[in-house]
Design a protein around this motif. Structure first.
Motif, PDB file in Angstrom:
ATOM      1  N   UNK A 159       0.811  -1.223   0.000  1.00 47.89           N
ATOM      2  CA  UNK A 159       0.000   0.000   0.000  1.00 47.89           C
ATOM      3  C   UNK A 159       0.844   1.273   0.000  1.00 47.89           C
ATOM      4  N   UNK A 160       2.091   1.188   0.500  1.00 46.56           N
ATOM      5  CA  UNK A 160       2.942   2.367   0.545  1.00 46.56           C
ATOM      6  C   UNK A 160       3.705   2.596  -0.739  1.00 46.56           C
ATOM      7  N   UNK A 161       3.595   1.642  -1.665  1.00 49.97           N
ATOM      8  CA  UNK A 161       4.295   1.759  -2.941  1.00 49.97           C
ATOM      9  C   UNK A 161       5.784   2.035  -2.724  1.00 49.97           C
ATOM     10  N   UNK A 162       6.395   1.281  -1.800  1.00 49.68           N
ATOM     11  CA  UNK A 162       7.802   1.441  -1.474  1.00 49.68           C
ATOM     12  C   UNK A 162       8.647   0.584  -2.403  1.00 49.68           C
ATOM     13  N   UNK A 163       9.640   1.160  -3.076  1.00 49.35           N
ATOM     14  CA  UNK A 163      10.485   0.363  -3.964  1.00 49.35           C
ATOM     15  C   UNK A 163      11.255  -0.705  -3.195  1.00 49.35           C
ATOM     16  N   UNK A 164      11.364  -1.895  -3.815  1.00 51.48           N
ATOM     17  CA  UNK A 164      12.130  -2.987  -3.209  1.00 51.48           C
ATOM     18  C   UNK A 164      13.385  -3.293  -4.025  1.00 51.48           C
ATOM     19  N   UNK A 165      13.568  -2.604  -5.152  1.00 58.07           N
ATOM     20  CA  UNK A 165      14.756  -2.807  -5.963  1.00 58.07           C
ATOM     21  C   UNK A 165      14.830  -1.776  -7.069  1.00 58.07           C
ATOM     22  N   UNK A 166      16.019  -1.649  -7.654  1.00 57.68           N
ATOM     23  CA  UNK A 166      16.182  -0.768  -8.804  1.00 57.68           C
ATOM     24  C   UNK A 166      17.339  -1.249  -9.671  1.00 57.68           C
ATOM     25  N   UNK A 167      17.305  -0.820 -10.911  1.00 57.38           N
ATOM     26  CA  UNK A 167      18.430  -0.996 -11.818  1.00 57.38           C
ATOM     27  C   UNK A 167      18.610   0.324 -12.552  1.00 57.38           C
ATOM     28  N   UNK A 168      19.868   0.723 -12.737  1.00 52.80           N
ATOM     29  CA  UNK A 168      20.136   1.932 -13.512  1.00 52.80           C
ATOM     30  C   UNK A 168      21.098   1.591 -14.640  1.00 52.80           C
ATOM     31  N   UNK A 169      20.954   2.313 -15.714  1.00 50.59           N
ATOM     32  CA  UNK A 169      21.826   2.109 -16.865  1.00 50.59           C
ATOM     33  C   UNK A 169      22.096   3.418 -17.570  1.00 50.59           C
ATOM     34  N   UNK A 170      23.208   3.459 -18.269  1.00 48.77           N
ATOM     35  CA  UNK A 170      23.607   4.649 -19.020  1.00 48.77           C
ATOM     36  C   UNK A 170      24.008   4.203 -20.414  1.00 48.77           C
ATOM     37  N   UNK A 171      23.412   4.833 -21.418  1.00 43.63           N
ATOM     38  CA  UNK A 171      23.786   4.551 -22.801  1.00 43.63           C
ATOM     39  C   UNK A 171      25.133   5.195 -23.092  1.00 43.63           C
ATOM     40  N   UNK A 172      25.972   4.468 -23.777  1.00 42.97           N
ATOM     41  CA  UNK A 172      27.226   5.039 -24.256  1.00 42.97           C
ATOM     42  C   UNK A 172      27.258   4.899 -25.768  1.00 42.97           C
ATOM     43  N   UNK A 173      27.986   5.772 -26.402  1.00 40.42           N
ATOM     44  CA  UNK A 173      28.061   5.789 -27.856  1.00 40.42           C
ATOM     45  C   UNK A 173      29.504   6.040 -28.256  1.00 40.42           C
ATOM     46  N   UNK A 174      30.012   5.212 -29.173  1.00 40.17           N
ATOM     47  CA  UNK A 174      31.392   5.346 -29.609  1.00 40.17           C
ATOM     48  C   UNK A 174      31.441   5.236 -31.127  1.00 40.17           C
ATOM     49  N   UNK A 175      32.342   5.995 -31.784  1.00 34.17           N
ATOM     50  CA  UNK A 175      32.360   6.026 -33.248  1.00 34.17           C
ATOM     51  C   UNK A 175      32.614   4.675 -33.921  1.00 34.17           C
ATOM     52  N   UNK A 176      33.348   3.785 -33.267  1.00 33.98           N
ATOM     53  CA  UNK A 176      33.639   2.518 -33.938  1.00 33.98           C
ATOM     54  C   UNK A 176      32.856   1.339 -33.360  1.00 33.98           C
ATOM     55  N   UNK A 177      31.996   1.597 -32.385  1.00 36.27           N
ATOM     56  CA  UNK A 177      31.252   0.509 -31.772  1.00 36.27           C
ATOM     57  C   UNK A 177      29.745   0.724 -31.823  1.00 36.27           C
ATOM     58  N   UNK A 178      29.310   1.953 -31.895  1.00 38.53           N
ATOM     59  CA  UNK A 178      27.887   2.230 -31.854  1.00 38.53           C
ATOM     60  C   UNK A 178      27.404   2.433 -30.432  1.00 38.53           C
ATOM     61  N   UNK A 179      26.138   2.122 -30.225  1.00 43.18           N
ATOM     62  CA  UNK A 179      25.475   2.382 -28.947  1.00 43.18           C
ATOM     63  C   UNK A 179      25.439   1.102 -28.112  1.00 43.18           C
ATOM     64  N   UNK A 180      25.781   1.240 -26.819  1.00 40.47           N
ATOM     65  CA  UNK A 180      25.665   0.119 -25.900  1.00 40.47           C
ATOM     66  C   UNK A 180      25.138   0.626 -24.569  1.00 40.47           C
ATOM     67  N   UNK A 181      24.650  -0.304 -23.754  1.00 37.57           N
ATOM     68  CA  UNK A 181      24.098   0.057 -22.441  1.00 37.57           C
ATOM     69  C   UNK A 181      25.060  -0.426 -21.360  1.00 37.57           C
ATOM     70  N   UNK A 182      25.431   0.476 -20.485  1.00 35.98           N
ATOM     71  CA  UNK A 182      26.240   0.164 -19.312  1.00 35.98           C
ATOM     72  C   UNK A 182      25.277  -0.003 -18.147  1.00 35.98           C
ATOM     73  N   UNK A 183      25.181  -1.205 -17.598  1.00 35.14           N
ATOM     74  CA  UNK A 183      24.368  -1.438 -16.412  1.00 35.14           C
ATOM     75  C   UNK A 183      25.161  -0.878 -15.240  1.00 35.14           C
ATOM     76  N   UNK A 184      24.718   0.253 -14.741  1.00 32.66           N
ATOM     77  CA  UNK A 184      25.486   0.986 -13.740  1.00 32.66           C
ATOM     78  C   UNK A 184      25.328   0.398 -12.347  1.00 32.66           C
TER      79      UNK A 184
END
Length: 141
Positions: free
Chosen positions: A48-73
């Motif tokens: 009922x309190x809508x209290x988070x019990x977990x989280x995940x964060x990520x940051x997109x990175x982009x590089x000229x010779x690799x393209x786009x990837x996700x870093x699970x922070x």
């Protein structure tokens, strides 16, 4: 369990116990406003309190010779809610987003002696590429 994307700093502040250190309002606002920064919160069904019990964060990175990837922070699940598939579901949610965004892969550094984290990432479809070292620079003066 319900997983929702964080859109307001108040959601991150409500999840303070899940972070290494309490989130700061100004950093939470900046994180949520930064392009390519993503954070999903897990909530227990019937809470009922809508209290988070977990989280995940990520940051997109982009590089000229690799393209786009996700870093699970960072991944965190409240200790009393572990071993219920919450971490795996959060990782899969971030991986699904990464795929939708056109990322060619997602990666996460993990200590080799952190068996619970390694098991979670492997169960969510991660592949162990072998050991590596992380070097850091402390830029706080």
């Amino acid at each position: 369990m319900r997983i929702a994307r964080a859109t307001e700093s108040a959601q991150l502040l409500a999840a303070a116990r899940l972070f290494d250190d309490p989130p700061r309002e100004e950093w939470a606002v900046d994180f949520l406003a930064a392009p390519g920064h993503h954070l999903f919160l897990a909530y227990e069904d019937g809470d009922p309190g809508d209290t988070p019990v977990g989280f995940v964060s990520g940051v997109e990175t982009l590089h000229p010779d690799k393209g786009r990837e996700m870093f699970l922070y960072e991944l965190s699940v409240d200790e009393e809610h572990r071993r219920r598939g919450i971490g795996r579901a959060l990782v899969r949610t971030l991986a699904d987003l990464a795929s939708e965004l056109g990322c060619y892969d997602m990666w996460v550094p993990v200590d080799m002696d952190n068996d619970p984290a390694r098991a979670t990432y492997l169960s969510a479809g991660g592949k162990d590429d072998g050991p590596c070292r992380t070097l850091t620079w402390d830029l706080r003066k």
